[in-house]
Design a protein around this motif. Structure first.
Motif, PDB file in Angstrom:
ATOM      1  N   GLN A 112      53.543  44.478  48.042  1.00 37.88           N
ATOM      2  CA  GLN A 112      52.628  43.470  48.558  1.00 37.88           C
ATOM      3  C   GLN A 112      52.343  43.612  50.055  1.00 37.88           C
ATOM      4  N   HIS A 113      52.903  44.643  50.667  1.00 36.66           N
ATOM      5  CA  HIS A 113      52.518  44.960  52.046  1.00 36.66           C
ATOM      6  C   HIS A 113      51.167  45.688  52.069  1.00 36.66           C
ATOM      7  N   ILE A 114      50.690  46.130  50.882  1.00 36.51           N
ATOM      8  CA  ILE A 114      49.396  46.807  50.793  1.00 36.51           C
ATOM      9  C   ILE A 114      48.344  45.784  50.364  1.00 36.51           C
ATOM     10  N   PRO A 115      47.395  45.443  51.221  1.00 30.38           N
ATOM     11  CA  PRO A 115      46.375  44.463  50.855  1.00 30.38           C
ATOM     12  C   PRO A 115      45.394  45.019  49.821  1.00 30.38           C
ATOM     13  N   VAL A 116      44.927  44.140  48.940  1.00 28.11           N
ATOM     14  CA  VAL A 116      43.939  44.490  47.920  1.00 28.11           C
ATOM     15  C   VAL A 116      42.708  43.601  48.106  1.00 28.11           C
ATOM     16  N   VAL A 117      41.542  44.223  48.164  1.00 28.39           N
ATOM     17  CA  VAL A 117      40.272  43.502  48.222  1.00 28.39           C
ATOM     18  C   VAL A 117      39.504  43.838  46.948  1.00 28.39           C
ATOM     19  N   PHE A 118      39.081  42.809  46.197  1.00 28.13           N
ATOM     20  CA  PHE A 118      38.319  43.086  44.976  1.00 28.13           C
ATOM     21  C   PHE A 118      36.860  42.655  45.154  1.00 28.13           C
ATOM     22  N   ALA A 119      35.992  43.274  44.360  1.00 28.07           N
ATOM     23  CA  ALA A 119      34.568  42.937  44.351  1.00 28.07           C
ATOM     24  C   ALA A 119      33.991  43.340  42.999  1.00 28.07           C
ATOM     25  N   ASN A 120      32.742  42.904  42.742  1.00 27.64           N
ATOM     26  CA  ASN A 120      32.059  43.205  41.471  1.00 27.64           C
ATOM     27  C   ASN A 120      32.830  42.694  40.255  1.00 27.64           C
ATOM     28  N   VAL A 121      33.479  41.529  40.408  1.00 31.69           N
ATOM     29  CA  VAL A 121      34.232  40.934  39.298  1.00 31.69           C
ATOM     30  C   VAL A 121      33.540  39.634  38.894  1.00 31.69           C
ATOM     31  N   LEU A 122      32.905  39.613  37.719  1.00 34.56           N
ATOM     32  CA  LEU A 122      32.274  38.395  37.225  1.00 34.56           C
ATOM     33  C   LEU A 122      33.346  37.419  36.745  1.00 34.56           C
ATOM     34  N   ASN A 123      33.136  36.145  37.053  1.00 33.00           N
ATOM     35  CA  ASN A 123      34.101  35.103  36.674  1.00 33.00           C
ATOM     36  C   ASN A 123      35.514  35.477  37.130  1.00 33.00           C
ATOM     37  N   TRP A 124      35.634  35.865  38.373  1.00 30.26           N
ATOM     38  CA  TRP A 124      36.901  36.411  38.876  1.00 30.26           C
ATOM     39  C   TRP A 124      38.064  35.426  38.728  1.00 30.26           C
ATOM     40  N   ILE A 139      35.609  39.202  47.084  1.00 34.31           N
ATOM     41  CA  ILE A 139      34.261  38.682  47.278  1.00 34.31           C
ATOM     42  C   ILE A 139      33.713  38.289  45.913  1.00 34.31           C
ATOM     43  N   ALA A 140      33.350  37.029  45.751  1.00 37.02           N
ATOM     44  CA  ALA A 140      32.855  36.532  44.466  1.00 37.02           C
ATOM     45  C   ALA A 140      31.513  37.162  44.124  1.00 37.02           C
ATOM     46  N   SER A 141      31.319  37.405  42.828  1.00 37.33           N
ATOM     47  CA  SER A 141      30.048  37.965  42.348  1.00 37.33           C
ATOM     48  C   SER A 141      29.122  36.881  41.800  1.00 37.33           C
ATOM     49  N   GLU A 142      29.492  35.630  41.990  1.00 34.81           N
ATOM     50  CA  GLU A 142      28.630  34.525  41.590  1.00 34.81           C
ATOM     51  C   GLU A 142      28.428  33.583  42.774  1.00 34.81           C
ATOM     52  N   THR A 143      27.270  32.969  42.775  1.00 33.97           N
ATOM     53  CA  THR A 143      27.007  31.935  43.772  1.00 33.97           C
ATOM     54  C   THR A 143      27.698  30.652  43.328  1.00 33.97           C
ATOM     55  N   ALA A 144      28.253  29.910  44.244  1.00 35.34           N
ATOM     56  CA  ALA A 144      28.948  28.662  43.920  1.00 35.34           C
ATOM     57  C   ALA A 144      28.003  27.703  43.198  1.00 35.34           C
ATOM     58  N   PRO A 145      28.530  26.937  42.220  1.00 34.19           N
ATOM     59  CA  PRO A 145      27.680  26.001  41.469  1.00 34.19           C
ATOM     60  C   PRO A 145      26.872  25.065  42.361  1.00 34.19           C
ATOM     61  N   GLY A 146      27.475  24.606  43.465  1.00 32.04           N
ATOM     62  CA  GLY A 146      26.753  23.710  44.366  1.00 32.04           C
ATOM     63  C   GLY A 146      25.492  24.348  44.916  1.00 32.04           C
ATOM     64  N   ASP A 219      28.632  33.950  31.008  1.00 35.87           N
ATOM     65  CA  ASP A 219      29.748  33.793  30.091  1.00 35.87           C
ATOM     66  C   ASP A 219      29.647  34.882  29.033  1.00 35.87           C
ATOM     67  N   PRO A 220      30.662  35.752  28.907  1.00 32.76           N
ATOM     68  CA  PRO A 220      30.552  36.881  27.971  1.00 32.76           C
ATOM     69  C   PRO A 220      30.389  36.475  26.520  1.00 32.76           C
ATOM     70  N   VAL A 221      30.731  35.241  26.173  1.00 32.56           N
ATOM     71  CA  VAL A 221      30.557  34.780  24.792  1.00 32.56           C
ATOM     72  C   VAL A 221      29.109  34.346  24.554  1.00 32.56           C
ATOM     73  N   THR A 222      28.542  33.574  25.465  1.00 32.48           N
ATOM     74  CA  THR A 222      27.192  33.039  25.269  1.00 32.48           C
ATOM     75  C   THR A 222      26.090  33.992  25.724  1.00 32.48           C
ATOM     76  N   PHE A 223      26.374  34.790  26.766  1.00 37.87           N
ATOM     77  CA  PHE A 223      25.323  35.603  27.387  1.00 37.87           C
ATOM     78  C   PHE A 223      25.190  36.948  26.658  1.00 37.87           C
ATOM     79  N   THR A 224      24.442  36.924  25.562  1.00 38.83           N
ATOM     80  CA  THR A 224      24.082  38.159  24.855  1.00 38.83           C
ATOM     81  C   THR A 224      22.568  38.311  24.935  1.00 38.83           C
ATOM     82  N   ILE A 225      22.076  39.514  24.796  1.00 37.93           N
ATOM     83  CA  ILE A 225      20.632  39.754  24.890  1.00 37.93           C
ATOM     84  C   ILE A 225      19.882  38.953  23.831  1.00 37.93           C
TER      85      ILE A 225
END
Length: 279
Positions: A112-124, A139-146, A219-225
């Motif tokens: 845990q002395h090595i920092p981790v930065v994540f990105a491109n994660v939907l519903n992180w 860094i969130a891949s979604e805009t806040a609901p507000g 939402d991976p369950v509802t969001f289908t083409i």
């Protein structure tokens, strides 16, 4: 004879000084080279263009030695990948995509002395990446609901009741925040849970006469083409606003999508990484 001995002693001292100097220079060179090759590791979930774009933008902004590693969608494809990544003793790991973020968290449990930065994660937040460890941020891949509801209110001020269909396991955390944000803006959020993608149409028909708009989650369950194409036609038929969370929603025909600028995520991650490394 004595003069010869004196010269040899002098030469010996000179040689010793030269050797010590060379050793010091060699030692400095080794440490300098190590510092230049062990800065940052980028871990990709797969070979998707979105990950490559973020990695490229990040690398350009950082301008530091970077090594790239790829899970290719499955942690089992390269059993030695973890060993390869840590062989260079990275000072920071950038994890792109949900699988890479989860794996980076797993691999740094005892580092845990090595920092981790994540990105491109939907519903992180559903992956609980921040729980149990202090070395992870992202860094969130979604805009806040507000922010999304604020855009809805500005774009269509007559909207008062907004419906959302979601899977509880996938998106419960988002709905809890969204209801608070909607209340602040004077909107009523009416939610309906479904267990699988096939239940979306029945849920839509149940809500359609109660609301002015539909808010569509990533939402991976509802969001289908198929579901999104069907919803778009129904929203047009009933003159309801359909608002999505991603650019794909707008491409499918939805009235509005509110999403972060994906093109800037790499540079944002670089700014965050620089701040962490400086500290």
């Amino acid at each position: 004879m004595g003069g010869q001995m004196l010269i040899n002693q002098h030469m010996r001292q000179t040689i010793i000084k030269l050797v010590l100097g060379l050793l010091l220079m060699l030692n400095y060179s080794v440490h300098l080279q190590a510092a230049n090759t062990t800065d940052i590791a980028i871990l990709l979930s797969d070979s998707l263009d979105i990950y490559k774009q973020t990695a490229d933008d990040f690398s350009v902004s950082m301008n530091r030695p970077i090594s790239v590693f790829n899970l290719h969608g499955n942690i089992r494809k390269d059993p030695n990948l973890k060993q390869k990544l840590f062989a260079n003793k990275p000072k920071l790991i950038l994890a792109l995509g949900a699988k890479a973020a989860f794996v980076a968290k797993l691999w740094t449990q005892d580092k845990q002395h090595i920092p981790v930065v994540f990105a491109n994660v939907l519903n992180w937040s559903k992956y609980k990446l921040l729980s149990g460890q202090k070395n992870i941020t992202g860094i969130a891949s979604e805009t806040a609901p507000g922010n999304q509801f604020n855009s809805i209110a500005l774009f269509a001020p007559d909207i008062q009741r907004v419906a959302v269909i979601y899977n509880e396991q996938q998106s419960k955390h988002i709905i809890e925040d969204a209801k608070q944000a909607a209340g602040i803006l004077g909107l009523e959020l009416i939610s309906k849970t479904i267990n699988n993608a096939g239940e979306l149409r029945a849920a839509y028909n149940e809500l359609v006469n109660q609301v002015d708009a539909f808010w569509v989650l990533n939402d991976p369950v509802t969001f289908t083409i198929e579901n999104m194409a069907w919803m778009n036609k129904r929203c047009i038929q009933y003159r309801l606003a359909c608002v999505g969370q991603s650019e794909n929603a707008a491409k499918l025909g939805f009235l509005l999508s509110v999403n972060p600028d994906q093109k800037n995520i790499g540079s944002q991650a670089a700014s965050l990484a620089k701040s962490i490394l400086l500290r």
